[in-house]
Design a protein around this motif. Structure first.
Motif, PDB file in Angstrom:
ATOM      1  N   ASP A  99       0.829  -1.197   0.000  1.00  0.00           N
ATOM      2  CA  ASP A  99       0.000   0.000   0.000  1.00  0.00           C
ATOM      3  C   ASP A  99       0.871   1.258   0.000  1.00  0.00           C
ATOM      4  OD1 ASP A  99      -1.843   2.010   0.415  1.00  0.00           O
ATOM      5  OD2 ASP A  99      -2.781   1.104   2.165  1.00  0.00           O
ATOM      6  N   ASP A 133      -4.850  -5.000  -1.876  1.00  0.00           N
ATOM      7  CA  ASP A 133      -5.268  -6.238  -1.234  1.00  0.00           C
ATOM      8  C   ASP A 133      -4.704  -7.405  -2.034  1.00  0.00           C
ATOM      9  OD1 ASP A 133      -6.946  -6.632  -3.456  1.00  0.00           O
ATOM     10  OD2 ASP A 133      -8.763  -6.057  -2.396  1.00  0.00           O
ATOM     11  N   THR A 134      -4.969  -8.619  -1.590  1.00  0.00           N
ATOM     12  CA  THR A 134      -4.336  -9.786  -2.197  1.00  0.00           C
ATOM     13  C   THR A 134      -4.745  -9.953  -3.659  1.00  0.00           C
ATOM     14  OG1 THR A 134      -4.314 -10.862  -0.036  1.00  0.00           O
ATOM     15  CG2 THR A 134      -3.944 -12.266  -1.947  1.00  0.00           C
ATOM     16  N   ASP A 136      -5.804  -7.633  -5.787  1.00  0.00           N
ATOM     17  CA  ASP A 136      -5.161  -6.587  -6.576  1.00  0.00           C
ATOM     18  C   ASP A 136      -3.699  -6.934  -6.854  1.00  0.00           C
ATOM     19  OD1 ASP A 136      -7.568  -5.302  -6.305  1.00  0.00           O
ATOM     20  OD2 ASP A 136      -6.719  -3.407  -5.608  1.00  0.00           O
ATOM     21  N   HIS A 158      -2.398 -16.886   5.746  1.00  0.00           N
ATOM     22  CA  HIS A 158      -2.776 -16.114   4.558  1.00  0.00           C
ATOM     23  C   HIS A 158      -2.345 -16.770   3.256  1.00  0.00           C
ATOM     24  CE1 HIS A 158      -1.634 -12.752   1.651  1.00  0.00           C
ATOM     25  NE2 HIS A 158      -2.949 -12.680   1.696  1.00  0.00           N
ATOM     26  N   ALA A 196     -12.249 -13.452   5.074  1.00  0.00           N
ATOM     27  CA  ALA A 196     -11.526 -13.108   3.852  1.00  0.00           C
ATOM     28  C   ALA A 196     -11.675 -14.188   2.789  1.00  0.00           C
ATOM     29  CB  ALA A 196     -10.048 -12.889   4.170  1.00  0.00           C
ATOM     30  N   LYS A 199     -14.617 -13.356   0.603  1.00  0.00           N
ATOM     31  CA  LYS A 199     -14.298 -12.335  -0.405  1.00  0.00           C
ATOM     32  C   LYS A 199     -13.430 -12.928  -1.510  1.00  0.00           C
ATOM     33  CE  LYS A 199     -12.055  -7.845  -1.101  1.00  0.00           C
ATOM     34  NZ  LYS A 199     -11.221  -8.334  -2.222  1.00  0.00           N
ATOM     35  N   ASP A 203     -14.054 -12.847  -5.460  1.00  0.00           N
ATOM     36  CA  ASP A 203     -13.058 -12.325  -6.404  1.00  0.00           C
ATOM     37  C   ASP A 203     -12.766 -13.346  -7.503  1.00  0.00           C
ATOM     38  OD1 ASP A 203     -12.753  -9.893  -5.106  1.00  0.00           O
ATOM     39  OD2 ASP A 203     -11.086 -10.585  -3.865  1.00  0.00           O
TER      40      ASP A 203
END
Length: 228
Positions: A99, A133-134, A136, A158, A196, A199, A203
């Motif tokens: 970021d 984010d992951t 992206d 993760h 997550a 999401k 995605d």
């Protein structure tokens, strides 16, 4: 003036009603856990350790926060693994993605500086400043930086999501899950992954565009050419 009294929820009074309530709760739990089950199913054969991950030209390290401008302990452990892989000759270039949405917060440059201090040449490090984010990060690795195959480095809680999403984005990936102390942050991260994962499933199905795409960047290709 009297404060309104909140009504307490009433459980069904009949056996049939209670059975339906239990069935509804169980169905909700199953649906909530389906995305996590999907992540495990599609990544089981893609996880490795620093010692046995296949030799790959590019490693991708995902941002994990800064403390006073320096990588957080979790992020530092990810970067340590990348530096170890570089020194062992198992990777040639590190793509650091994070970021940089505001001027005073710059994950990729902090990650770069950390890697340089640990012996990775500056010319072998490429920064992605819009890895918000992951998903992206994975899409941009493929579409912007032209990465077709990569080793992904993150914490164990993760890494499955990262591998699954990069695979969906077109990056053939192996994941290295970095070990960390099971502290409050670790348990929070693990619990957060349940949400997550939902999401991530969305995605993967809808493949939304990243928050910022922009033009293609030759940084990875140039770094690889310099590594030859």
């Amino acid at each position: 003036m009297r404060r309104p009294r909140l009504r307490r929820p009433h459980l069904p009074r009949t056996r049939r009603g209670r059975r339906r309530l239990v069935q509804a709760v169980m169905a909700g739990c199953v649906l909530a856990l389906l995305p996590s089950a999907w992540l495990h199913a599609v990544t089981d054969d893609r996880l490795r350790t620093v010692a046995d991950v296949p030799r790959t030209e590019v490693a991708v390290v995902f941002g994990a926060g800064l403390w006073d401008g320096e990588p957080s302990p979790y992020l530092a452990h990810r970067l340590d693994a990348a530096a170890e892989l570089y020194r062992a000759g198992r990777i040639e270039v590190v793509l650091v993605t994070g970021d940089n949405s505001r001027e005073e917060y710059d994950e990729p440059d902090a990650m770069r500086a950390y890697l340089v201090r640990r012996g990775v040449p500056d010319g072998r490090i490429v920064g992605d400043y819009a890895g918000f984010d992951t998903w992206d990060s994975c899409v941009r690795a493929k579409k912007i930086f032209g990465v077709d195959r990569a080793v992904l480095i993150s914490q164990g809680f993760h890494i499955r999501r990262a591998v699954a999403l990069c695979q969906e984005a077109g990056v053939a990936s192996y994941g290295v899950g970095v070990d960390d102390k099971h502290d409050v942050t670790w348990y929070y991260g693990g619990a957060r992954e349940v949400l997550a994962a939902g999401k991530a499933a969305l995605d993967a199905v809808f493949e939304p565009d990243p928050h910022f795409l922009g033009p293609k960047e030759p940084g990875v290709a140039r770094a690889l050419a310099g590594a030859g």
